[in-house]
Design a protein around this motif. Sequence first.
Motif, PDB file in Angstrom:
ATOM      1  N   ILE A 132       0.852  -1.187   0.000  1.00 22.53           N
ATOM      2  CA  ILE A 132       0.000   0.000   0.000  1.00 22.53           C
ATOM      3  C   ILE A 132       0.886   1.234   0.000  1.00 22.53           C
ATOM      4  O   ILE A 132       1.763   1.391   0.853  1.00 22.53           O
ATOM      5  CB  ILE A 132      -0.925   0.005   1.229  1.00 22.53           C
ATOM      6  N   VAL A 133       0.663   2.105  -0.963  1.00 24.50           N
ATOM      7  CA  VAL A 133       1.481   3.308  -1.143  1.00 24.50           C
ATOM      8  C   VAL A 133       0.600   4.541  -0.982  1.00 24.50           C
ATOM      9  O   VAL A 133      -0.503   4.602  -1.533  1.00 24.50           O
ATOM     10  CB  VAL A 133       2.146   3.308  -2.537  1.00 24.50           C
ATOM     11  N   GLU A 134       1.084   5.506  -0.215  1.00 24.43           N
ATOM     12  CA  GLU A 134       0.404   6.792  -0.098  1.00 24.43           C
ATOM     13  C   GLU A 134       1.154   7.818  -0.949  1.00 24.43           C
ATOM     14  O   GLU A 134       2.390   7.855  -0.930  1.00 24.43           O
ATOM     15  CB  GLU A 134       0.376   7.261   1.354  1.00 24.43           C
ATOM     16  N   ALA A 135       0.423   8.636  -1.678  1.00 23.52           N
ATOM     17  CA  ALA A 135       1.040   9.660  -2.524  1.00 23.52           C
ATOM     18  C   ALA A 135       0.405  11.009  -2.244  1.00 23.52           C
ATOM     19  O   ALA A 135      -0.797  11.106  -1.961  1.00 23.52           O
ATOM     20  CB  ALA A 135       0.883   9.290  -4.001  1.00 23.52           C
ATOM     21  N   ALA A 171       5.851   9.848  -2.328  1.00 28.22           N
ATOM     22  CA  ALA A 171       5.151   8.559  -2.246  1.00 28.22           C
ATOM     23  C   ALA A 171       5.851   7.742  -1.175  1.00 28.22           C
ATOM     24  O   ALA A 171       7.083   7.684  -1.133  1.00 28.22           O
ATOM     25  CB  ALA A 171       5.187   7.827  -3.583  1.00 28.22           C
ATOM     26  N   VAL A 172       5.067   7.142  -0.297  1.00 28.58           N
ATOM     27  CA  VAL A 172       5.636   6.358   0.794  1.00 28.58           C
ATOM     28  C   VAL A 172       4.926   5.018   0.893  1.00 28.58           C
ATOM     29  O   VAL A 172       3.695   4.941   0.795  1.00 28.58           O
ATOM     30  CB  VAL A 172       5.558   7.130   2.139  1.00 28.58           C
ATOM     31  N   GLU A 173       5.683   3.970   1.058  1.00 33.49           N
ATOM     32  CA  GLU A 173       5.141   2.628   1.261  1.00 33.49           C
ATOM     33  C   GLU A 173       4.798   2.461   2.733  1.00 33.49           C
ATOM     34  O   GLU A 173       5.621   2.763   3.600  1.00 33.49           O
ATOM     35  CB  GLU A 173       6.170   1.594   0.831  1.00 33.49           C
ATOM     36  N   ARG A 174       3.610   2.020   3.031  1.00 36.61           N
ATOM     37  CA  ARG A 174       3.217   1.805   4.430  1.00 36.61           C
ATOM     38  C   ARG A 174       4.214   0.847   5.095  1.00 36.61           C
ATOM     39  O   ARG A 174       4.421  -0.268   4.648  1.00 36.61           O
ATOM     40  CB  ARG A 174       1.821   1.204   4.511  1.00 36.61           C
ATOM     41  N   GLY A 175       4.840   1.327   6.170  1.00 34.38           N
ATOM     42  CA  GLY A 175       5.830   0.526   6.866  1.00 34.38           C
ATOM     43  C   GLY A 175       7.156   0.440   6.150  1.00 34.38           C
ATOM     44  O   GLY A 175       8.041  -0.336   6.548  1.00 34.38           O
ATOM     45  N   GLY A 176       7.317   1.232   5.083  1.00 33.98           N
ATOM     46  CA  GLY A 176       8.540   1.141   4.287  1.00 33.98           C
ATOM     47  C   GLY A 176       9.153   2.493   3.991  1.00 33.98           C
ATOM     48  O   GLY A 176       9.152   3.392   4.835  1.00 33.98           O
ATOM     49  N   GLN A 177       9.655   2.644   2.789  1.00 32.53           N
ATOM     50  CA  GLN A 177      10.456   3.798   2.431  1.00 32.53           C
ATOM     51  C   GLN A 177       9.646   4.880   1.720  1.00 32.53           C
ATOM     52  O   GLN A 177       8.504   4.663   1.308  1.00 32.53           O
ATOM     53  CB  GLN A 177      11.628   3.362   1.551  1.00 32.53           C
ATOM     54  N   VAL A 178      10.283   6.041   1.602  1.00 41.23           N
ATOM     55  CA  VAL A 178       9.652   7.186   0.951  1.00 41.23           C
ATOM     56  C   VAL A 178      10.476   7.583  -0.260  1.00 41.23           C
ATOM     57  O   VAL A 178      11.698   7.379  -0.298  1.00 41.23           O
ATOM     58  CB  VAL A 178       9.529   8.375   1.934  1.00 41.23           C
ATOM     59  N   ASP A 209      -5.177  12.030  -1.852  1.00 42.10           N
ATOM     60  CA  ASP A 209      -6.312  12.917  -1.605  1.00 42.10           C
ATOM     61  C   ASP A 209      -7.105  13.024  -2.911  1.00 42.10           C
ATOM     62  O   ASP A 209      -6.867  12.272  -3.856  1.00 42.10           O
ATOM     63  CB  ASP A 209      -5.856  14.279  -1.067  1.00 42.10           C
ATOM     64  N   SER A 210      -8.016  13.988  -2.979  1.00 45.99           N
ATOM     65  CA  SER A 210      -8.920  14.055  -4.134  1.00 45.99           C
ATOM     66  C   SER A 210      -8.391  14.909  -5.283  1.00 45.99           C
ATOM     67  O   SER A 210      -9.130  15.226  -6.214  1.00 45.99           O
ATOM     68  CB  SER A 210     -10.282  14.606  -3.683  1.00 45.99           C
ATOM     69  N   HIS A 211      -7.117  15.273  -5.247  1.00 47.70           N
ATOM     70  CA  HIS A 211      -6.530  16.062  -6.331  1.00 47.70           C
ATOM     71  C   HIS A 211      -6.771  15.360  -7.674  1.00 47.70           C
ATOM     72  O   HIS A 211      -6.529  14.160  -7.814  1.00 47.70           O
ATOM     73  CB  HIS A 211      -5.023  16.219  -6.080  1.00 47.70           C
ATOM     74  N   ARG A 212      -7.221  16.107  -8.641  1.00 45.59           N
ATOM     75  CA  ARG A 212      -7.622  15.505  -9.918  1.00 45.59           C
ATOM     76  C   ARG A 212      -6.448  14.864 -10.670  1.00 45.59           C
ATOM     77  O   ARG A 212      -6.660  13.977 -11.506  1.00 45.59           O
ATOM     78  CB  ARG A 212      -8.291  16.555 -10.807  1.00 45.59           C
ATOM     79  N   THR A 241      -3.892   9.457   3.996  1.00 45.96           N
ATOM     80  CA  THR A 241      -2.553   9.880   3.562  1.00 45.96           C
ATOM     81  C   THR A 241      -1.749  10.390   4.757  1.00 45.96           C
ATOM     82  O   THR A 241      -0.860  11.225   4.608  1.00 45.96           O
ATOM     83  CB  THR A 241      -2.643  10.976   2.480  1.00 45.96           C
ATOM     84  N   ASN A 242      -2.039   9.878   5.937  1.00 45.00           N
ATOM     85  CA  ASN A 242      -1.393  10.361   7.156  1.00 45.00           C
ATOM     86  C   ASN A 242       0.114  10.113   7.163  1.00 45.00           C
ATOM     87  O   ASN A 242       0.885  10.920   7.700  1.00 45.00           O
ATOM     88  CB  ASN A 242      -2.015   9.697   8.391  1.00 45.00           C
ATOM     89  N   THR A 243       0.540   9.001   6.577  1.00 44.12           N
ATOM     90  CA  THR A 243       1.970   8.676   6.601  1.00 44.12           C
ATOM     91  C   THR A 243       2.776   9.666   5.768  1.00 44.12           C
ATOM     92  O   THR A 243       3.779  10.218   6.231  1.00 44.12           O
ATOM     93  CB  THR A 243       2.214   7.244   6.079  1.00 44.12           C
TER      94      THR A 243
END
Length: 311
Positions: A132-135, A171-178, A209-212, A241-243
Amino acid sequence: MAQQQMDLVKLFEEFGSEDKCHDFLEELRWPDGVKCPRCDSDKISRIAKRRQFDCDGCRYQFSVRVGTLFHDSKLPLWKWFLAVYVMGESKKGVSANQLKRMLGVSYKTAWYLCHRIRAAMHDESAPLLRGIVEADETYVGGKLRNRHHGDRAKQRAALGRRDNKTVVLGAVERGGQVRLRMAPDASSESVKGFLADVVHDDAEAIYTDSHRSYRGIADHNTRHEYVDHSRDEWVRGQIHTNTVESVWSLFDRSVIGAYHKLSVKHLPAYLDEAAFRWNNRENPFWFRDSILRLVEGDTLTFDALTHPQSP
């Protein structure tokens, strides 16, 4: 020699003399014995008083610093090691002015030292993010103008609040790197190009987030979910996207508390530093790895750092 759980006391115990620092660098650079950096010969004589080597093959005289990021530096190695430790341990960063006071050197020397260490923190072979990746994106630099000259002026400034700022994508991997990158804008093309470069095709999901600009990043095996901050939606189950926002928070504190302002030219180096600290937050060997990167890194001259950018 593995340096585990380094702290300030251990740093001075193990690297309190120039000879100890040189021995450590020599072992890192040439674990199988010293070789000439010019002809690769292993027939080497030592010049002990000068901490140098003489190649019996091509007669090249060199030190352990030659061809590394330590090259041409007259700064004692223990000061280098202390600077590496302080920069790696300071979650919110440390300014060149602070290192100037700590090391008893000029501002120019401290500034150049910081940038050579940041150059070692750059990772060209970083693995792609999985799971799971947050961007997210953030905007760095610039100041709002006319903030104290009436409501209409404030409204105009608010509308153009990002016009003089630089876009940074993360972009950050949950529990991983950024992964962090300066970008020309936050357009769909820039965002999708960045994610294609840093996220593995088999990633489970990308949360934003909801950015187009993030619309359309899903494919047959990677889903895209987002939260809508404009509607005060910050968390929906596991979707948030807290991380990555924690990464931005640390970087903002670095800028506000330590650096105060950054140039666009050197922003990528500061991003490398921030990413390195995040990615090595649980690495007990981060200090050894940092010194090894300085040994393996290419020489970085002061002129290269200060030369104006090409238009």
